[in-house]
Design an enzyme around this catalytic site. Structure first.
Site, PDB file in Angstrom:
ATOM      1  N   CYS A 152       0.824  -1.202   0.000  1.00 15.50           N
ATOM      2  CA  CYS A 152       0.000   0.000   0.000  1.00 15.50           C
ATOM      3  C   CYS A 152       0.866   1.263   0.000  1.00 15.50           C
ATOM      4  CB  CYS A 152      -1.001  -0.027   1.160  1.00 15.50           C
ATOM      5  SG  CYS A 152      -2.331   1.202   0.976  1.00 15.50           S
ATOM      6  N   HIS A 190      -3.724  -4.929  -0.061  1.00 16.52           N
ATOM      7  CA  HIS A 190      -3.252  -5.443   1.233  1.00 16.52           C
ATOM      8  C   HIS A 190      -3.331  -6.971   1.245  1.00 16.52           C
ATOM      9  CE1 HIS A 190      -3.041  -1.641   3.552  1.00 16.52           C
ATOM     10  NE2 HIS A 190      -3.970  -1.246   2.690  1.00 16.52           N
ATOM     11  N   GLU A 204      -2.323  -8.910   3.517  1.00 14.49           N
ATOM     12  CA  GLU A 204      -2.645  -9.340   4.875  1.00 14.49           C
ATOM     13  C   GLU A 204      -4.131  -9.246   5.180  1.00 14.49           C
ATOM     14  OE1 GLU A 204      -2.204  -4.913   5.267  1.00 14.49           O
ATOM     15  OE2 GLU A 204      -1.350  -6.512   4.043  1.00 14.49           O
TER      16      GLU A 204
END
Length: 206
Positions: free
Chosen positions: A79, A186, A188
């Site tokens: 990001c 992202h 994650e």
């Protein structure tokens, strides 16, 4: 050891939690010394470009990141951690970045894009993988990943683009330059697909 760089931005906990879920030895670091010793480095984060660059420079982590990338060891930007790798950003008024990758970060709803586009671009969207590489091994074309951003990078050399995403037009959503990887989305927060991407990256460190 994989170093997760903390320069005062948010979202470190999600990255750290995902890595530990994968059984990866990771450490959140705040200064240049552990970055230099790491087997791989992840530069995550959310927030404004200028604020994040100030935090990185104040801690001396800007040069540490450049040096690490130059060492040839695996590096992943996520990001704002992707955006900071570029030369400059429109956010905050043409703020200089790390200039590891030539190009500029621009805002959505630029000339030629659809009117009425909601900004920030938030939620799930698909990946168009334009360049095969280790980061996307086992990740299918069109895989859905999670985005939260109002700006995106425009590389000068399009050969570094590893994936694109359509949001009012195609934009660069991942890059690869040698040992350097970065994603605008992202991983994650991207479920099983994101975990596979992180697994692929951490495998490079071993």
């Amino acid at each position: 050891m994989i170093a997760v760089v903390d320069y005062g931005a948010g979202n470190l906990g999600s990255v750290d939690k995902a890595l530990h879920y994968l059984g990866v030895k990771a450490q959140i670091v705040h200064d240049p010394a552990p970055v230099a010793r790491a087997d791989a480095v992840i530069l995550p984060g959310v927030g404004a470009f200028d604020h994040c660059m100030k935090g990185l420079r104040a801690a001396g982590l800007d040069e540490a990141v450049r040096t690490f990338i130059g060492s040839g060891r695996p590096f992943l930007g996520i990001c704002i951690g992707m955006q900071m790798l570029f030369s400059a950003s429109e956010e905050g008024g043409n703020v200089g970045g790390l200039d590891v990758v030539s190009g500029k970060v621009v805002r959505f709803v630029a000339e030629g894009q659809r009117a009425g586009l909601k900004v920030p671009h938030m939620g799930w969207n698909s990946l168009h993988i334009v360049r095969e590489g280790p980061l996307f091994a086992g990740v299918p074309e069109g895989a859905m990943v999670y985005f939260v951003h109002s700006y995106y990078p425009v590389p000068e050399d399009e050969s570094c683009v590893a994936a694109t995403t359509d949001y009012g037009g195609e934009f660069c959503s991942a890059i690869q330059v040698g040992n350097l990887f970065a994603t605008q989305f992202h991983p994650e927060k991207s479920g099983t697909v994101g975990l596979e991407i992180l697994r692929n990256f951490t495998a490079l460190a071993s």
